[in-house]
Design a protein around this motif. Structure first.
Motif, PDB file in Angstrom:
ATOM      1  N   LEU A 134      29.335  21.679 109.568  1.00  9.84           N
ATOM      2  CA  LEU A 134      30.793  21.778 109.658  1.00  9.84           C
ATOM      3  C   LEU A 134      31.252  23.065 110.331  1.00  9.84           C
ATOM      4  O   LEU A 134      32.448  23.329 110.442  1.00  9.84           O
ATOM      5  N   GLY A 135      30.290  23.889 110.775  1.00  9.38           N
ATOM      6  CA  GLY A 135      30.632  25.117 111.485  1.00  9.38           C
ATOM      7  C   GLY A 135      31.172  26.217 110.605  1.00  9.38           C
ATOM      8  O   GLY A 135      32.019  27.001 111.045  1.00  9.38           O
ATOM      9  N   ASN A 136      30.679  26.278 109.368  1.00  3.90           N
ATOM     10  CA  ASN A 136      31.114  27.327 108.441  1.00  3.90           C
ATOM     11  C   ASN A 136      29.894  28.145 108.008  1.00  3.90           C
ATOM     12  O   ASN A 136      29.366  27.966 106.906  1.00  3.90           O
ATOM     13  N   PRO A 137      29.411  29.062 108.882  1.00  8.88           N
ATOM     14  CA  PRO A 137      28.179  29.795 108.584  1.00  8.88           C
ATOM     15  C   PRO A 137      28.284  30.705 107.360  1.00  8.88           C
ATOM     16  O   PRO A 137      27.294  30.909 106.656  1.00  8.88           O
ATOM     17  N   THR A 138      29.472  31.257 107.096  1.00  9.46           N
ATOM     18  CA  THR A 138      29.626  32.164 105.950  1.00  9.46           C
ATOM     19  C   THR A 138      29.336  31.442 104.640  1.00  9.46           C
ATOM     20  O   THR A 138      28.584  31.943 103.781  1.00  9.46           O
TER      21      THR A 138
END
Length: 469
Positions: A134-138
């Motif tokens: 989902l493109g949320n690396p944090t």
């Protein structure tokens, strides 16, 4: 023993007999998904839940994206085991690419996992993967760190964490993660190589040399440490073993650059480019070598190419424009500039460079086609005609250019040239529906009497074309 017998037993309501018969058939067809689904269904009916789960898991081992298996497993556990229910529902949403829903399901699964640390860590690993998708690396990092709170036995967790830290330019954290992996017993080649590359990026070549198990990385470390003689010997020894490895030639180029043997450095870069075309390092190293040779033009061109392959189109255009100021007679540079400006949406400046290109290469068909179309779109039919005439000089059998040129001759009221060009088209083009249309157009045009003012305008057009040339 037959499938028909099993189906007959089932139709008669003899479910135990049907189930046993299906199992006999299954022994000869262990990979039949429809048979496994039927066995799972029968097992549920007979309340043999463990056996049903086994059949549905077998289905998933054959087809991990089988929605039926997940749906049936969800039905089995919806009231008896919420952890398994949410895991199977999360998997179903994942294969349907409904990642937000899957995240919600797996979080619910964690809430119902109790004190089962193994279950918690496996589900949190999946949650981390979903956050990455989902493109949320944090948040992905947070989940992977939570996995390590419970479980230190999954090498992939360390690898993913290190990769995410690296993408975020947190090189120190990436190094700490892989050092931790080694301390936990994952002293594998891949972990060591990733760690040594990070040490090199973090300006710690001595540690990279110590950790790496790769000969070429060791040489890279030697060069960074200034151990050029040692690196030279190692390169000579590696020549045969790594002769088809692009990295060998990158290291040779680096060695020759350090030794200020720039011509040999360029030879090595050329070999590197052959094995790894359009790699950014090819252009970066070339730019640095040409800088050292005080060749500002080639250095600037290569910085432009470097930024282009890195996706920095605006910087690349700026570099190429600077190079053009240094040398305005390189058709390759001018073609690159024209194409870049065109793809960037600056078609007017692009056309300026296509015109410059045609002056250097009068037979450049692609440039001539673009110029003809541009001026036709701008309503300057005479300019378009000029470029199409040049195109036909370069490509005498280009029937599409003939057709377009004939049409433009009509627009500028030059009937004789239009007739002549339509005739040439008919002598060259394949016979199809369009061919017949042109035949009809030519016949109509030949039968139309030209008005005096049209003849006069046609003559003027010819005079103007001669004057412009």
């Amino acid at each position: 023993m037959s499938l028909q017998s099993a189906e007959q037993f089932e139709e008669n309501g003899q479910y135990e007999e049907a189930y046993e018969e299906y199992k006999k058939v299954y022994t000869h067809n262990p990979n039949d998904l429809s048979l496994l689904a039927q066995l799972g269904h029968m097992a549920v009916m007979l309340k043999k839940i463990d056996e049903a789960e086994e059949y549905y898991h077998k289905m998933l081992s054959l087809d991990a994206t089988n929605p039926t298996a997940y749906e049936q497993l969800m039905d089995i556990y919806i009231d008896t085991d919420k952890y398994k229910y949410y895991v199977y529902r999360g998997n179903l949403h994942s294969i349907e690419q409904k990642y937000e829903h899957a995240l919600h399901d797996f979080k619910k699964a964690v809430a119902h996992a109790g004190d089962d640390h193994e279950a918690i860590s496996s589900v949190r690993f999946i949650i981390g993967t979903l956050y990455e998708q989902l493109g949320n690396p944090t948040k992905a990092i947070d989940e992977y760190l939570k996995v390590l709170d419970y479980d230190h036995s999954n090498e992939e967790v360390y690898v993913r964490l290190a990769n995410l830290y690296t993408l975020d330019d947190a090189i120190g954290s990436a190094i700490e993660t892989l050092e931790r992996a080694r301390n936990e017993g994952f002293d594998t080649d891949s972990i060591c190589e990733s760690l040594s590359q990070l040490y090199l990026r973090n300006n710690k070549p001595e540690k990279a040399k110590e950790v790496t198990k790769n000969e070429l990385t060791k040489i890279k470390s030697m060069l960074a440490l200034g151990e050029t003689e040692e690196a030279k010997k190692a390169l000579e020894q590696a020549e045969v073993k790594y002769k088809d490895n692009a990295q060998l030639y990158a290291l040779k180029a680096e060695y020759y650059y350090i030794e200020k043997d720039f011509d040999k450095a360029l030879e090595a870069i050329k070999k590197f480019s052959e094995l790894s075309p359009n790699h950014p390092l090819v252009f970066q190293m070339s730019a640095l070598v040409y800088e050292a040779k005080n060749d500002e033009y080639n250095s600037t061109v290569n910085w432009g190419k470097y930024n282009l392959v890195r996706g920095n189109k605006d910087i690349a255009i700026n570099e190429f424009l600077n190079a053009y100021q240094l040398k305005n007679t390189d058709p390759n540079l001018i073609a690159s500039l024209a194409n870049l400006l065109e793809t960037s949406g600056d078609k007017h400046q692009a056309i300026e460079f296509y015109e410059k290109l045609v002056k250097l290469e009068p037979n450049n068909r692609s440039a001539l086609e673009k110029l003809a179309k541009y001026w036709e779109d701008m309503g300057d039919y005479r300019a378009a005609v000029e470029y199409l005439e040049m195109l036909l000089e370069a490509d005498k059998r280009n029937f599409n250019a003939m057709k377009k040129l004939a049409s433009l001759y009509e627009k500028i009221k030059n009937k004789p040239q239009a007739v002549e060009m339509y005739k040439k088209y008919l002598q060259t083009a394949p016979q199809n529906d369009e061919y017949k249309q042109i035949e009809n157009k030519l016949a109509k045009l030949e039968n139309t009497e030209l008005k005096p003012e049209e003849e006069e305008e046609g003559l003027l057009d010819k005079i103007m074309r001669l004057f412009n040339k």
